[in-house]
Scaffold this motif. Structure first.
Motif, short mmCIF file in Angstrom:
data_model
loop_
_atom_site.label_atom_id
_atom_site.label_comp_id
_atom_site.label_asym_id
_atom_site.label_seq_id
_atom_site.Cartn_x
_atom_site.Cartn_y
_atom_site.Cartn_z
N VAL A 1 -27.00 -32.41 75.95
CA VAL A 1 -25.85 -31.87 75.99
C VAL A 1 -24.76 -32.34 76.74
O VAL A 1 -23.28 -31.82 77.23
CB VAL A 1 -25.48 -29.64 76.16
CG1 VAL A 1 -25.96 -29.52 75.56
CG2 VAL A 1 -26.02 -29.92 77.76
N GLY A 2 -25.02 -33.06 77.66
CA GLY A 2 -24.29 -33.94 78.17
C GLY A 2 -25.04 -34.53 79.55
O GLY A 2 -23.98 -35.31 80.72
N ALA A 3 -26.51 -34.08 79.97
CA ALA A 3 -26.25 -34.62 81.76
C ALA A 3 -27.01 -35.85 81.40
O ALA A 3 -27.58 -36.48 80.35
CB ALA A 3 -27.30 -33.25 81.56
N SER A 4 -26.37 -36.47 82.15
CA SER A 4 -26.29 -38.40 82.26
C SER A 4 -28.08 -37.86 83.32
O SER A 4 -28.24 -36.44 84.07
CB SER A 4 -25.55 -39.17 82.61
OG SER A 4 -25.50 -38.45 84.39
N CYS B 1 -26.65 -40.35 70.43
CA CYS B 1 -26.41 -40.67 71.32
C CYS B 1 -27.53 -40.72 73.09
O CYS B 1 -27.50 -40.42 73.46
CB CYS B 1 -25.06 -40.22 72.79
SG CYS B 1 -23.64 -41.70 71.43
N LEU B 2 -28.51 -40.09 72.15
CA LEU B 2 -29.73 -39.82 72.45
C LEU B 2 -30.75 -40.73 72.94
O LEU B 2 -31.48 -40.72 73.90
CB LEU B 2 -30.23 -38.59 72.47
CG LEU B 2 -29.66 -37.47 73.30
CD1 LEU B 2 -31.18 -35.69 71.59
CD2 LEU B 2 -30.35 -37.12 74.02
N ASP B 3 -30.04 -41.71 72.28
CA ASP B 3 -31.52 -42.85 71.68
C ASP B 3 -30.56 -44.30 71.84
O ASP B 3 -29.35 -44.13 70.98
CB ASP B 3 -32.51 -42.58 70.85
CG ASP B 3 -34.37 -43.56 71.48
OD1 ASP B 3 -33.83 -44.33 72.53
OD2 ASP B 3 -34.96 -43.21 70.84
N THR B 4 -31.18 -45.01 72.00
CA THR B 4 -30.06 -46.31 71.65
C THR B 4 -31.18 -47.70 70.51
O THR B 4 -32.23 -47.43 70.74
CB THR B 4 -30.30 -47.40 72.67
OG1 THR B 4 -30.90 -47.69 73.00
CG2 THR B 4 -28.89 -46.76 73.48
N PRO B 5 -30.60 -48.05 70.10
CA PRO B 5 -31.49 -48.45 68.37
C PRO B 5 -32.36 -49.75 69.32
O PRO B 5 -31.62 -50.49 69.93
CB PRO B 5 -30.46 -48.33 67.73
CG PRO B 5 -29.17 -48.60 68.15
CD PRO B 5 -29.49 -47.71 68.98
N ALA C 1 -22.38 -43.77 80.40
CA ALA C 1 -21.91 -43.66 79.14
C ALA C 1 -22.07 -42.52 77.86
O ALA C 1 -21.20 -41.81 77.13
CB ALA C 1 -21.07 -44.96 78.63
N LEU C 2 -23.36 -42.63 77.51
CA LEU C 2 -24.13 -42.07 76.38
C LEU C 2 -23.87 -40.56 76.71
O LEU C 2 -23.35 -40.03 76.11
CB LEU C 2 -25.45 -42.72 76.16
CG LEU C 2 -25.37 -44.14 75.84
CD1 LEU C 2 -26.59 -44.11 75.75
CD2 LEU C 2 -24.82 -44.21 74.71
N SER C 3 -24.08 -40.50 78.08
CA SER C 3 -24.18 -38.99 78.38
C SER C 3 -22.83 -38.07 78.59
O SER C 3 -22.25 -37.43 77.41
CB SER C 3 -24.75 -38.47 79.23
OG SER C 3 -25.92 -39.33 79.23
N ARG C 4 -21.76 -38.97 78.39
CA ARG C 4 -19.79 -38.72 78.10
C ARG C 4 -19.64 -38.06 76.96
O ARG C 4 -19.15 -37.15 76.50
CB ARG C 4 -18.99 -40.11 79.18
CG ARG C 4 -19.38 -39.82 80.74
CD ARG C 4 -18.30 -40.91 80.39
NE ARG C 4 -16.93 -40.81 80.68
CZ ARG C 4 -15.76 -40.48 81.21
NH1 ARG C 4 -16.15 -39.99 82.19
NH2 ARG C 4 -14.66 -40.02 80.95
N VAL C 5 -20.58 -39.35 76.68
CA VAL C 5 -20.16 -38.96 74.89
C VAL C 5 -21.39 -38.22 74.13
O VAL C 5 -20.30 -37.56 73.38
CB VAL C 5 -20.71 -40.41 73.52
CG1 VAL C 5 -20.01 -40.21 72.49
CG2 VAL C 5 -20.03 -41.83 74.10
N ARG C 6 -22.38 -37.93 74.64
CA ARG C 6 -22.36 -36.88 74.11
C ARG C 6 -22.21 -35.36 74.30
O ARG C 6 -21.83 -34.52 73.93
CB ARG C 6 -24.23 -36.42 74.63
CG ARG C 6 -25.41 -37.49 74.60
CD ARG C 6 -26.39 -37.29 74.77
NE ARG C 6 -26.64 -37.08 75.87
CZ ARG C 6 -27.30 -37.95 76.84
NH1 ARG C 6 -27.27 -39.31 75.95
NH2 ARG C 6 -27.04 -37.15 77.93
N GLY C 7 -21.67 -34.89 75.75
CA GLY C 7 -21.66 -34.06 76.07
C GLY C 7 -19.75 -33.75 74.99
O GLY C 7 -20.03 -32.97 75.20
#
Ligand SMILES: Nc1ncnc2c1ncn2[C@@H]1O[C@H](COP(=O)(O)OP(=O)(O)O)[C@@H](O)[C@H]1O
Ligand SMILES: [Mg+2]
Lengths: 406, 228
Positions: free
Chosen positions: A321-324, B54-58, B77-83
């Motif tokens: 859900v967005g946590a780094s 964006c939980l995994d990268t290819p 950056a991935l986490s921001r996109v996910r959120g």
């Protein structure tokens, strides 16, 4: 993630895992409490030791001359000291430059003192009139005997408060006659109470009489049990001891390697030795406390590691859900810090209470040393950081996909 | 919206040979599409969802999301996109235990940087018909209710893209239908939906179906959706 959110998360998580939180907190509490109690007690004991020693010796800036060679046990008395230190020796020491005055002492601890139908066996101190000045002793009521009394070998006495209590009960002892070893003495004064000495025994169970009277009428002996030389310069103790040694060897015709028939001690050096023993003990206690802290830290770390593996799914979900990784790391660190600070806070309170209780039970002075408590605050934070880092790092490294797949 | 180009995913395992979960997969999904991913177990459906989400990268190839090339993004950056852009819905709901429905819904707000907005969470719960259950713990909710809480959670940051991995897999048909009704409504609002499913009935909601087998695309078909 903001700090407020982080704290809110930590609070939620602590509520959710009550038992684990309790155990971790307990670990820190025990560590911090034992640290603060042990080091406060160490400081209190040190202060009390110093105070008692000071009460016994009066002033530190002296050199004590005793007859006989080598260390001796207990208080020197006419019973257990050789008759090698004479009045003339003491008078000669008094002429040494840098020595302001010399108190003459003859002591005995087995002489009966009788007043009417009561009797007691206090320490009988035959001393010179300069005793009060040299020892910082004070007379509570009446007066100390004078130079004139000493010269005249007057049968006058000044008593300690213990003797006042046992022999006179509540009655006024001044101008009363008591018998010391069957010799009648007139009570001229009562000393101010000095309390307990280094061994805990009372310093007030004494009776002071002119040293000349003691010598001629009680002990029939021309030798002193002790002479106390006061230094002009407190820092010149070593030089003074050197001069006294030279003088007494000369007077007693002693040529090294023959052994001296006298012993010099410095109260300051003696106390330093006593305190050094105390310091070793304190270091040991701090070691024990550090051990307790370490155990607290290990408890935090292992319980947190258990928590991390139990909370894999939660971590994966948070990541999704967005946590780094950093967010997770920070969250677990805040949790560790919150717990260690909570535990530390409780530990400090327990430490304050425990110190209070033990100082009361041990009759120690109510000292409040702040250092261990300041240290405790710092250590709580350090403990959380040190032992929280690894689990937090583990948590941050949890693979979200693996955690969510299960 | 989504552009996968020659994406491969190889899992290296310490014991045994590496597993190729995705093998040169390319497709585009436009904004507002409702796509199902189908295929047998182990075909790579979840792996695709993880890369898009964006939980995994290819391991190879590129993945663009809204024009952003995310395959080389940092964790942060991935986490921001996910959120911000993505709402996940899982087969096993993944609600936090010993946490109320409302707190579960609030969760993504924590990492989106803003304040926790309780009213917004209440509105999201209301959307999925669970306003009355706000104070309930996950264990006190039925499977269907749990999944609806999970959808509310996915919606809380108002993401344009919903990724659902077999969301009805653990539900009976009535609860599954409720969940699908909500997803359909979200699609109707203009959100892009990518749904992994085995269920023919569920697949019927979508406008497009991508079939996978052994990490490759087997077919990519548009279909006419029955009137809803
Ligand atoms: N972390 C992993 N390590 C090794 N193999 C994996 C891992 N994750 C998935 N796989 C393998 O990749 C393939 C695709 O998995 P997945 O995408 O979960 O398939 P699906 O969702 O279609 O069932 C499977 O063969 C699976 O065993
Ligand atoms: Mg799957």
């Amino acid at each position: 993630m903001t700090l407020m959110n982080g704290l809110a998360l930590a609070a939620r998580s602590m509520r959710r895992h009550r038992l684990r939180t309790f155990l971790m907190t307990l670990g820190v509490t025990v560590g911090i409490a034992s640290l603060t109690i042990l080091s406060s007690l160490g400081a209190a004991t040190r202060q009390e030791t110093m105070a008692r020693f000071k009460r016994m010796v009066g002033t530190f800036d002296t050199v004590i001359v005793r007859p006989g060679s080598g260390a001796m046990r207990g208080m020197p008395s006419v019973e257990n000291t050789p008759a090698t230190l004479t009045f003339a020796d003491a008078a000669a020491v008094a002429t040494i430059p840098g020595i302001t005055r010399v108190a003459l002492v003859q002591t005995a601890f087995n002489v009966d003192v009788i007043y009417r139908d009561r009797s007691d066996t206090p320490g009988v101190f035959g001393v010179s009139a300069n005793w009060t000045a040299l020892r910082d002793d004070e007379v509570a009521t009446g007066v100390f005997f004078s130079e004139e009394d000493v010269r005249a070998r007057a049968r006058v006495a000044v008593i300690g408060t213990d003797v006042e209590r046992t022999l006179f009960g509540g009655a006024d002892p001044l101008e009363q006659t008591l018998r010391i070893g069957n010799v009648p003495f007139l009570v001229k004064g009562v000393l101010t109470s000095r309390g307990a000495g280094p061994t805990g025994a009372s310093l007030d169970n004494v009776i002071m009489i002119p040293v000349t009277t003691a010598s001629t009428r009680l002990f029939n002996r021309d030798a002193l049990t002790m002479a106390i030389a006061q230094l002009e310069d407190p820092l010149a103790g070593d030089a003074a001891m050197q001069r006294i040694t030279v003088l007494l060897r000369q007077r007693h015709h002693i040529v090294p390697p023959a052994l001296d028939d006298f012993t010099l001690t410095s109260p300051r050096a003696a106390m330093d030795r006593i305190l050094a023993v105390g310091a070793t003990l304190r270091r040991l206690m701090i070691g024990v406390a550090a051990m307790a802290m370490l155990i607290g830290g290990v408890v935090i770390m292992s319980l947190m590691l258990v928590g991390v593996s139990e909370r894999q799914r939660e971590i994966g979900l948070r990541r999704s859900v967005g946590a780094s990784r950093v967010d997770i790391l920070v969250q677990f660190l805040i949790e560790a810090l919150a717990i260690s600070c909570l535990g530390g806070g409780i530990g400090i309170l327990v430490g304050l209470g425990g110190t209070e209780i033990v100082t009361r039970l041990q009759h120690l002075p109510p000292v409040l040393v702040w250092d261990p408590f300041a240290l405790a605050v710092a250590l709580s934070v350090a403990l959380g950081l040190m032992f929280g880092s690894f689990p937090a790092w583990k948590a941050a490294r949890v693979d979200p996909i693996g955690a969510l797949r299960s | 919206m989504i552009a996968l180009s020659h994406v491969s995913k190889v899992y290296r395992r310490p014991d045994g040979p590496p597993v190729t979960a995705l093998d040169d997969v390319s497709f585009d999904i436009g904004a507002g599409e409702f796509v199902t991913l189908r295929g047998p177990s182990g075909a790579g459906k979840s792996s695709i969802l993880h890369v898009i989400g964006c939980l995994d990268t290819p391991s190879a190839g590129t993945c663009r999301l809204d024009g952003e090339e995310i395959s080389r993004y940092s964790d942060r950056a991935l986490s921001r996109v996910r959120g911000r852009k993505i709402g996940f819905v899982f087969q096993s709901f993944n609600l936090l235990p010993r946490t109320t429905a409302l707190e579960n819904v609030e969760l993504p707000m924590i990492y989106a940087g803003g304040r926790l907005d309780r009213q917004r969470a209440e509105r999201a719960l209301d959307r999925v018909g669970l306003a009355q259950r706000a104070g309930h713990y996950a264990t006190e909710l039925s499977g269907g209710e749990q999944q609806r809480v999970a959808i509310a959670r996915a919606l809380i940051n108002d993401p344009p893209l919903i990724l659902a991995d077999e969301p009805t897999g653990n539900l009976d048909s009535a609860a599954g239908a409720e969940v699908m009704a909500i997803l359909t409504a979200l699609h109707a609002e203009g959100r892009t939906i990518v749904l992994v499913t085995h269920d023919e009935g569920v697949a019927a909601y979508a406008h497009r179906e991508i079939a996978l087998r052994d990490g490759r695309i087997e077919s990519d078909r548009r279909r006419v959706v029955a009137a809803q």
